[in-house]
Enzyme design. Structure first.
Site, short mmCIF file in Angstrom:
data_model
loop_
_atom_site.label_atom_id
_atom_site.label_comp_id
_atom_site.label_asym_id
_atom_site.label_seq_id
_atom_site.Cartn_x
_atom_site.Cartn_y
_atom_site.Cartn_z
CB ALA A 77 -0.93 0.00 1.21
CG ASP A 78 2.70 5.07 -1.52
OD1 ASP A 78 3.70 4.96 -0.80
OD2 ASP A 78 2.39 6.12 -2.10
CB THR A 79 -1.06 6.89 2.24
OG1 THR A 79 -1.63 5.65 2.66
CG2 THR A 79 -2.05 8.01 2.53
N GLY A 114 -3.48 3.72 -2.23
CA GLY A 114 -3.52 2.65 -3.22
C GLY A 114 -3.14 1.34 -2.56
#
EC number: 3.6.1.9
Length: 222
Positions: A77-79, A114
């Site tokens: 995940a990445d924010t 994501g």
């Protein structure tokens, strides 16, 4: 519990994502994606809202090379924090953190996370990805509150230089949607992706298009 359900690998250095993932009650182990995020993101040229999922996919590709990813379903995940479609990354130093927090003060912005789940099947890497966007309104905190928050060290590893869950600073006034998305791992999105690999969670997935009925977080109901 099936063999598949015992095979999750969370590729993240974030303690917040580890804490959130425990809410699914699925056994998992942890690794760190062997990737330099800043360097990778320099090659991204798409729309700002697509950066988080794009980065999560690159984390998945890098993690697939690790021995511990063998026979595992990998979660990455990445924010990103977007203010007027400008990406606000993690602060470079304390002065940059101060600048970011002042720019967000009293204003609406969007937090996009994501999420990608992946697994090697017959030697081929299969990936499924999605992203969630949550509008967030920051409260009108003072410069003195900003200074105290920066002194705590909490904002230095966070996109936009803040953590919504911080109990002292409490930077937000209102959110429209998924609270866990703002923290860094929207479980409704992750659960839907895990279903594609036959992983079933113990809670009912929320299908409300407004995204305000997450079964894993009471804050999403506010």
């Amino acid at each position: 519990m099936t063999e598949t359900q015992e095979a999750l690998l969370l590729a993240s250095a974030s303690p917040r994502r580890r804490q959130i993932l425990t809410r699914l009650h699925l056994p998992f182990t942890v690794a760190v994606a062997p990737i330099d995020e800043d360097q990778v993101q320099q090659h991204y040229h798409g729309p700002a809202e697509g950066l988080a999922q794009w980065t999560a996919a690159h984390k998945a590709l890098a993690t697939s090379t690790l021995p511990e990813a063998e026979n595992r379903i990998v979660v990455t995940a990445d924010t990103t924090v977007l203010l007027d479609d400008e990406i606000l990354g993690k602060p470079r130093d304390e002065e940059h953190a101060r600048e970011l927090l002042r720019s967000l003060r009293g204003r609406w912005h969007r937090v996009v996370t994501g999420v990608v789940v992946s697994r090697k099947i017959s030697g081929e890497l299969t990936l499924y990805g999605a992203s969630r966007s949550t509008p967030v309104l920051m409260r009108s905190y003072t410069d003195e509150e900003i200074d105290a928050y920066i002194a705590s060290g909490d904002p230095m590893d966070k996109a936009g230089a803040y953590g919504i869950q911080n109990p002292e600073f409490q930077p937000t006034e209102r959110i429209n949607g998924c609270y866990l998305n703002v923290v860094g791992l929207p479980l409704c999105t992750l659960a839907e992706l895990l279903e594609k690999f036959g992983i079933h969670t113990t809670e009912t997935i929320c299908t409300d298009p407004a995204g305000v009925c997450c079964p894993w977080s009471e804050q999403c109901l506010k």
